[in-house]
Design a protein around this motif. Structure first.
Motif, PDB file in Angstrom:
ATOM      1  N   PRO A  53      33.460  12.810   2.187  1.00  0.00           N
ATOM      2  CA  PRO A  53      34.238  12.100   1.228  1.00  0.00           C
ATOM      3  C   PRO A  53      33.301  11.322   0.400  1.00  0.00           C
ATOM      4  N   ALA A  54      32.352  10.912   1.012  1.00  0.00           N
ATOM      5  CA  ALA A  54      31.305  10.086   0.344  1.00  0.00           C
ATOM      6  C   ALA A  54      30.068   9.829   1.242  1.00  0.00           C
ATOM      7  N   MET A  55      28.719   9.157   0.548  1.00  0.00           N
ATOM      8  CA  MET A  55      27.479   9.281   1.231  1.00  0.00           C
ATOM      9  C   MET A  55      27.094   7.534   1.080  1.00  0.00           C
ATOM     10  N   LYS A  56      26.296   7.408   2.047  1.00  0.00           N
ATOM     11  CA  LYS A  56      25.886   5.989   2.028  1.00  0.00           C
ATOM     12  C   LYS A  56      24.227   5.922   2.013  1.00  0.00           C
ATOM     13  N   VAL A  57      23.786   5.534   1.230  1.00  0.00           N
ATOM     14  CA  VAL A  57      22.222   5.798   0.920  1.00  0.00           C
ATOM     15  C   VAL A  57      21.502   4.494   1.178  1.00  0.00           C
ATOM     16  N   SER A  58      20.407   4.538   2.020  1.00  0.00           N
ATOM     17  CA  SER A  58      19.308   3.422   1.636  1.00  0.00           C
ATOM     18  C   SER A  58      18.226   3.983   1.259  1.00  0.00           C
ATOM     19  N   LEU A  59      17.331   3.467   0.847  1.00  0.00           N
ATOM     20  CA  LEU A  59      15.885   3.544   0.128  1.00  0.00           C
ATOM     21  C   LEU A  59      14.734   2.456   0.261  1.00  0.00           C
ATOM     22  N   ARG A  60      13.773   2.823   0.891  1.00  0.00           N
ATOM     23  CA  ARG A  60      12.490   1.962   0.778  1.00  0.00           C
ATOM     24  C   ARG A  60      11.396   2.851   0.406  1.00  0.00           C
ATOM     25  N   SER A  61      10.268   1.942   0.120  1.00  0.00           N
ATOM     26  CA  SER A  61       9.073   2.539  -0.421  1.00  0.00           C
ATOM     27  C   SER A  61       7.673   2.119   0.160  1.00  0.00           C
ATOM     28  N   ASP A  62       6.492   2.915   0.234  1.00  0.00           N
ATOM     29  CA  ASP A  62       5.320   2.312   0.929  1.00  0.00           C
ATOM     30  C   ASP A  62       4.109   2.701  -0.165  1.00  0.00           C
ATOM     31  N   CYS A  63       3.096   2.211   0.110  1.00  0.00           N
ATOM     32  CA  CYS A  63       1.987   2.527  -0.747  1.00  0.00           C
ATOM     33  C   CYS A  63       0.570   2.217  -0.047  1.00  0.00           C
ATOM     34  N   THR A  64      -0.373   3.005  -0.476  1.00  0.00           N
ATOM     35  CA  THR A  64      -1.700   2.825  -0.033  1.00  0.00           C
ATOM     36  C   THR A  64      -2.251   1.743  -0.934  1.00  0.00           C
ATOM     37  N   GLN A  65      -3.309   0.984  -0.376  1.00  0.00           N
ATOM     38  CA  GLN A  65      -4.096  -0.066  -1.237  1.00  0.00           C
ATOM     39  C   GLN A  65      -3.380  -0.870  -2.150  1.00  0.00           C
ATOM     40  N   GLY A 101     -14.612  -5.796 -10.457  1.00  0.00           N
ATOM     41  CA  GLY A 101     -14.952  -4.310 -10.953  1.00  0.00           C
ATOM     42  C   GLY A 101     -14.652  -3.568  -9.605  1.00  0.00           C
ATOM     43  N   LEU A 102     -13.609  -3.872  -8.950  1.00  0.00           N
ATOM     44  CA  LEU A 102     -13.041  -2.835  -8.139  1.00  0.00           C
ATOM     45  C   LEU A 102     -12.240  -1.893  -8.771  1.00  0.00           C
ATOM     46  N   SER A 103     -12.043  -0.412  -8.127  1.00  0.00           N
ATOM     47  CA  SER A 103     -11.107   0.525  -8.782  1.00  0.00           C
ATOM     48  C   SER A 103     -10.452   1.122  -7.469  1.00  0.00           C
ATOM     49  N   GLN A 104      -9.196   1.158  -7.398  1.00  0.00           N
ATOM     50  CA  GLN A 104      -8.665   1.912  -6.211  1.00  0.00           C
ATOM     51  C   GLN A 104      -7.360   2.695  -6.568  1.00  0.00           C
ATOM     52  N   ARG A 105      -7.125   3.797  -5.953  1.00  0.00           N
ATOM     53  CA  ARG A 105      -6.126   4.546  -6.281  1.00  0.00           C
ATOM     54  C   ARG A 105      -4.966   4.171  -5.360  1.00  0.00           C
ATOM     55  N   THR A 106      -3.699   4.345  -5.615  1.00  0.00           N
ATOM     56  CA  THR A 106      -2.592   4.073  -4.980  1.00  0.00           C
ATOM     57  C   THR A 106      -1.739   5.150  -4.938  1.00  0.00           C
ATOM     58  N   GLN A 107      -1.253   5.387  -3.994  1.00  0.00           N
ATOM     59  CA  GLN A 107      -0.261   6.504  -3.692  1.00  0.00           C
ATOM     60  C   GLN A 107       1.143   5.985  -3.245  1.00  0.00           C
ATOM     61  N   ILE A 108       2.159   6.172  -3.789  1.00  0.00           N
ATOM     62  CA  ILE A 108       3.537   5.714  -3.370  1.00  0.00           C
ATOM     63  C   ILE A 108       4.250   6.856  -2.596  1.00  0.00           C
ATOM     64  N   SER A 109       5.018   6.374  -1.700  1.00  0.00           N
ATOM     65  CA  SER A 109       5.802   7.227  -0.842  1.00  0.00           C
ATOM     66  C   SER A 109       7.226   6.527  -0.819  1.00  0.00           C
ATOM     67  N   TYR A 110       8.020   7.394  -0.463  1.00  0.00           N
ATOM     68  CA  TYR A 110       9.562   6.937  -0.335  1.00  0.00           C
ATOM     69  C   TYR A 110      10.251   7.385   0.715  1.00  0.00           C
ATOM     70  N   ARG A 111      11.101   6.635   1.575  1.00  0.00           N
ATOM     71  CA  ARG A 111      11.986   7.084   2.427  1.00  0.00           C
ATOM     72  C   ARG A 111      13.320   6.729   2.350  1.00  0.00           C
ATOM     73  N   GLY A 130       5.572  10.133  -4.160  1.00  0.00           N
ATOM     74  CA  GLY A 130       5.857   9.695  -5.509  1.00  0.00           C
ATOM     75  C   GLY A 130       4.611   9.742  -6.385  1.00  0.00           C
ATOM     76  N   PRO A 131       4.548   8.858  -7.234  1.00  0.00           N
ATOM     77  CA  PRO A 131       3.411   8.741  -8.407  1.00  0.00           C
ATOM     78  C   PRO A 131       2.089   8.228  -7.659  1.00  0.00           C
ATOM     79  N   SER A 132       1.001   8.798  -8.338  1.00  0.00           N
ATOM     80  CA  SER A 132      -0.284   7.948  -7.918  1.00  0.00           C
ATOM     81  C   SER A 132      -0.776   7.101  -9.021  1.00  0.00           C
ATOM     82  N   LEU A 133      -1.362   5.977  -8.846  1.00  0.00           N
ATOM     83  CA  LEU A 133      -1.654   5.149  -9.711  1.00  0.00           C
ATOM     84  C   LEU A 133      -3.090   4.414  -9.474  1.00  0.00           C
TER      85      LEU A 133
END
Length: 303
Positions: A53-65, A101-111, A130-133
């Motif tokens: 009849p219904a769903m209960k949902v939770s969401l969190r994320s993580d990222c590198t650098q 002068g640093l440059s880093q790539r960040t990858q987002i992930s979700y659970r 998810g997206p990469s920044l």
């Protein structure tokens, strides 16, 4: 980011006795002058079997650098019925780049975790990328972040920069080495001002044919394409096709003053304010697109 979740309710003997569909959307616009950004989370509950009849949902994320903020909805669950939408969730991030002068790539992930209601609840976790920044402290006065995966763009409008924009467009359409500054043949940023000055000298002032102003052009100045600020620029001006863009009655035309066979560049007669204005736009887009030294970009001419 858009991700579709299919939840399956499974009986004790392993049979699927119901399914439910859910769409998760995370929308964000990172600032090119900040290392912090936030995503607005939207959920849309699709078709559900009668056993769910219904769903209960939770969401969190993580990222590198990167430092990820707290889960959406404070770490709790949000309940959705079939066809119901919710737009109240948020996720936040803070890159560890702080300049220098640093440059880093960040990858987002979700659970996510989905739990059925009205039945023996079964929790179904899902993980997805998810997206990469890219966050850096190399462009402009402040560190910032951009989404990766697309070619950077410098946009020059004819309505603002007139003859300069027309000259660049003519070069893209007519030079024999073909479509320079486009997606297939992008330019490459060079952040070294001394090399830029040398390239501009070679294109506009060097013998045997230095640029000579045309009295028919208001406050005439030498404009070059490819740009002196690109690694592709700096060809001796005598090897460039020389043109005069003119606007007569609201219609642009281009006069070829000197046509050089297989010319790799153009040298254009452009009013100084339009020339410097287009150069300023290039500088602003370098910062808003965070175009690093040695990075490719395309030049887009707009009306």
């Amino acid at each position: 980011m858009r991700h579709n979740i299919v939840y399956a309710l499974v009986s004790p003997d392993g049979q699927v006795i119901g399914t439910a569909a859910l769409t998760v959307v995370a929308a964000s616009e990172p600032s090119p002058t900040s290392t912090r950004w936030q995503e607005s989370i939207s959920l849309l509950a699709g078709a559900m079997s009668p056993t769910i009849p219904a769903m209960k949902v939770s969401l969190r994320s993580d990222c590198t650098q990167c430092i990820a903020g707290p889960p959406a909805w404070g770490g709790g669950y949000i309940e959705l019925y079939q066809g119901e939408e919710d737009h109240t969730g948020t996720l936040s991030y803070d890159s560890t780049v702080r300049g220098g002068g640093l440059s880093q790539r960040t990858q987002i992930s979700y659970r996510s975790e989905v739990v059925s209601t009205g039945a023996n609840p079964v929790t179904s976790p899902q993980n997805w990328a998810g997206p990469s920044l890219r966050c850096d402290g190399q462009v402009g006065l402040y560190p910032g972040c951009i989404v990766t995966g697309h070619l950077a763009q410098v946009t020059i409008g004819k309505s603002l920069y007139g003859a300069a924009a027309v000259a660049y467009e003519w070069a893209q359409n007519n030079l024999t080495n073909g479509r320079l500054g486009t997606e297939k043949k992008p330019l490459t940023r060079d952040a070294d001002d001394k090399r830029t000055d040398k390239r501009r000298y070679y294109s506009c002032e060097a013998p045997p044919r230095p640029f000579v102003g045309d009295p028919s052009v208001r406050d005439d100045s030498c404009d070059e394409f490819p740009f002196a600020k690109s690694r592709e620029g700096g060809t001796i001006g005598s090897m460039c096709t020389e043109i005069i863009p003119r606007n007569v009655g609201g219609v642009w035309s281009v006069t070829v003053v000197r046509d050089e066979p297989v010319a790799p560049c153009i040298r254009a007669h452009v009013p100084k304010d339009e020339n410097t204005g287009a150069g300023g736009q290039l500088g602003r887009d370098v910062q808003s697109e965070r175009i690093l030294d040695g990075e490719a970009y395309q030049v887009v001419i707009t009306p």
